[in-house]
Scaffold this active site. Structure first.
Site, mmCIF file in Angstrom:
data_model
loop_
_atom_site.group_PDB
_atom_site.id
_atom_site.type_symbol
_atom_site.label_atom_id
_atom_site.label_comp_id
_atom_site.label_asym_id
_atom_site.label_seq_id
_atom_site.Cartn_x
_atom_site.Cartn_y
_atom_site.Cartn_z
ATOM 1 N N ASP A 151 1.610 9.519 -0.833
ATOM 2 C CA ASP A 151 3.032 9.322 -1.098
ATOM 3 C C ASP A 151 3.930 10.374 -0.452
ATOM 4 O O ASP A 151 4.871 10.034 0.264
ATOM 5 C CB ASP A 151 3.281 9.298 -2.607
ATOM 6 C CG ASP A 151 4.741 9.164 -2.948
ATOM 7 O OD1 ASP A 151 5.244 8.029 -2.927
ATOM 8 O OD2 ASP A 151 5.398 10.192 -3.193
ATOM 9 N N ALA A 178 7.134 6.021 -2.560
ATOM 10 C CA ALA A 178 6.510 5.308 -1.440
ATOM 11 C C ALA A 178 5.368 4.437 -1.941
ATOM 12 O O ALA A 178 5.236 3.265 -1.567
ATOM 13 C CB ALA A 178 6.024 6.294 -0.386
ATOM 14 N N ASP A 179 4.523 5.005 -2.795
ATOM 15 C CA ASP A 179 3.428 4.238 -3.384
ATOM 16 C C ASP A 179 3.952 3.080 -4.229
ATOM 17 O O ASP A 179 3.494 1.935 -4.103
ATOM 18 C CB ASP A 179 2.580 5.145 -4.278
ATOM 19 C CG ASP A 179 1.537 5.931 -3.504
ATOM 20 O OD1 ASP A 179 1.007 5.410 -2.518
ATOM 21 O OD2 ASP A 179 1.259 7.073 -3.896
ATOM 22 N N LEU A 180 4.873 3.384 -5.122
ATOM 23 C CA LEU A 180 5.355 2.367 -6.048
ATOM 24 C C LEU A 180 6.050 1.225 -5.314
ATOM 25 O O LEU A 180 5.838 0.051 -5.618
ATOM 26 C CB LEU A 180 6.307 3.000 -7.067
ATOM 27 C CG LEU A 180 5.665 4.041 -7.984
ATOM 28 C CD1 LEU A 180 6.734 4.745 -8.821
ATOM 29 C CD2 LEU A 180 4.618 3.413 -8.888
ATOM 30 N N GLY A 183 3.663 -1.062 -3.553
ATOM 31 C CA GLY A 183 3.112 -2.014 -4.505
ATOM 32 C C GLY A 183 4.089 -3.129 -4.844
ATOM 33 O O GLY A 183 3.722 -4.303 -4.899
#
Length: 410
Positions: A151, A178-180, A183
């Site tokens: 992230d 960034a990760d969220l 997803g």
């Protein structure tokens, strides 16, 4: 479609998701699909499980069954099955699940799933209707497509850190956005592919990345460069294109206000006693150019009262305003609870735990019963038994799904 899960409800009830992902972007996508009612079977490495099981402190629970709160944040509404994907038994298990799945999620580095024996061609040979969500760090091709992505690396490489924090001091966002967002974007692609499949009968591959999630939220900051040729810079807690819009200090704390129109600016001026027709502030462009002076004048006024008093006055005048809450204050706030943004589930070893809730609701059709995040391998036996029963009953009808063993969801 797998419709043998009567303990699930919600818009995606009857869909089976095979979650091969780990860390956050893929697991968050899987959790969202589970929140929408899908049955999600998560494959984890024997002995250690998902990387996030070790991400802490904090860890909670008894000494012989400690759980990471990080893992708990992104794995509710899933069943955990352990399998070594480098072994024949593990690959066979995955193939059996692929045959029955509607969606497969993976966030290996590009090429890894192929080397494990599951290139896209084989997955679609096993199940032509399978929708595949593939999440990478920097994209699945291009000169840097093979790079590993985490992230904060993506926040920096994707430009977000250059826009965040005080001028000259790049800062990461306080949550792994960034990760969220990868997803979330992945789930939107999956839902579109499932809708398309209703007409074609075939699944497709949905690809996204941490980098694309960052570029995908550049919004007006992106067009400042792509259209106007202006490089955006961080402006702290003041909006770069609207003024007054940001955080201001009061006698006992801070308030935030957002004057996104000329009428709202005039309302702010009336409440604070500033001259709305001051040439420095007569239009939004002028206020942005004189943002620092305007903020100083507003804070000189706000310093004469409490944040609560000023927020009340601004609210009465129709100006959007609010305070800055700590995380504990957010979860104890009655508005948060009334919106269903706190879920309570019965965990196998932790008992009752509270989790951040779903960001949506459905009139008369949303998921009402939630499974807690599973312990490692909690469903090893039940899922394998279910597959065996399904195989045995191929010619006579589908086998009933096992009762969830993750505790009594509520």
């Amino acid at each position: 479609m797998n419709d043998q899960t009567p303990h699930h409800d919600g818009p995606l009830s009857g869909h089976l998701v095979l979650d091969l992902s780990r860390a956050l972007a893929g697991p968050h996508a899987g959790m969202m699909l589970g929140d929408l009612g899908a049955r999600v079977i998560k494959i984890e490495a024997p002995g250690r499980g998902d990387d996030t099981r070790g991400w802490g402190p904090p860890f909670v629970g008894p000494e012989d069954a400690r759980e990471s709160t990080y893992f708990l944040s992104c794995n509710r509404n899933k069943e955990s099955v352990t399998a070594d994907l480098k072994s024949e038994e593990g690959r066979t298990l995955v193939a059996r699940l692929v045959e029955r799945a509607d969606v497969l999620i993976e966030n290996f580095r590009p090429g890894v799933l192929d080397r494990l024996g599951f290139p896209v061609e084989r997955l679609h040979a096993l199940n032509p209707a399978l929708v595949i969500l593939s999440i990478s760090g920097f994209g699945h091709d291009g000169p840097e497509g093979g790079r590993a992505g985490y992230d904060q690396i993506a926040q920096g490489e994707g430009g977000l850190m250059s826009l965040t924090g005080e001028p000259g001091a790049p800062a990461r966002a306080g949550t792994p956005v960034a990760d969220l967002l990868a997803g979330i974007f992945g789930v939107s692609g999956v839902l579109a592919a499932l809708l398309e499949r209703q007409g074609t009968g075939r699944g497709r591959v949905v690809r996204t990345s941490l980098l694309s999630s960052m570029v995908g939220i550049h919004s007006f900051q992106g067009t400042r460069w792509t259209v106007a040729g202006e490089i955006p810079r961080a402006t702290g807690n003041q909006h770069p294109a609207i003024a007054p819009y940001g955080l201001f200090r009061c006698a006992d704390g801070e308030l935030q206000l957002a004057a996104g129109s000329e009428s709202l600016w005039r309302a702010v001026a009336e409440v604070t006693g500033l001259d709305p027709d001051d040439p420095r502030y007569a239009g939004n462009a002028e206020r942005v150019r004189h943002r620092t002076e305007l903020a100083a004048e507003l804070e000189a006024v706000f310093s004469r009262g409490s944040a609560e008093q000023w927020i009340g006055r601004l609210d009465a005048a129709g100006v959007p305003a609010g305070r800055v809450r700590s995380i504990d204050e957010v979860y104890s706030w009655e508005q948060t609870r009334q919106q269903g943004l706190v879920l309570h589930v019965e965990h196998a070893t932790l008992g009752t735990v509270s989790l951040p809730g779903m960001p949506w609701s459905f009139d008369g059709g949303g998921r009402t019963r939630h499974l807690p995040p599973p312990t490692l391998g909690q469903h090893d036996r039940s899922v394998r038994d279910w597959l065996d029963l399904e195989d045995a009953a191929r010619d006579t009808g589908p086998a009933p799904a096992p009762t969830a063993t993750a505790g009594a969801p509520r």
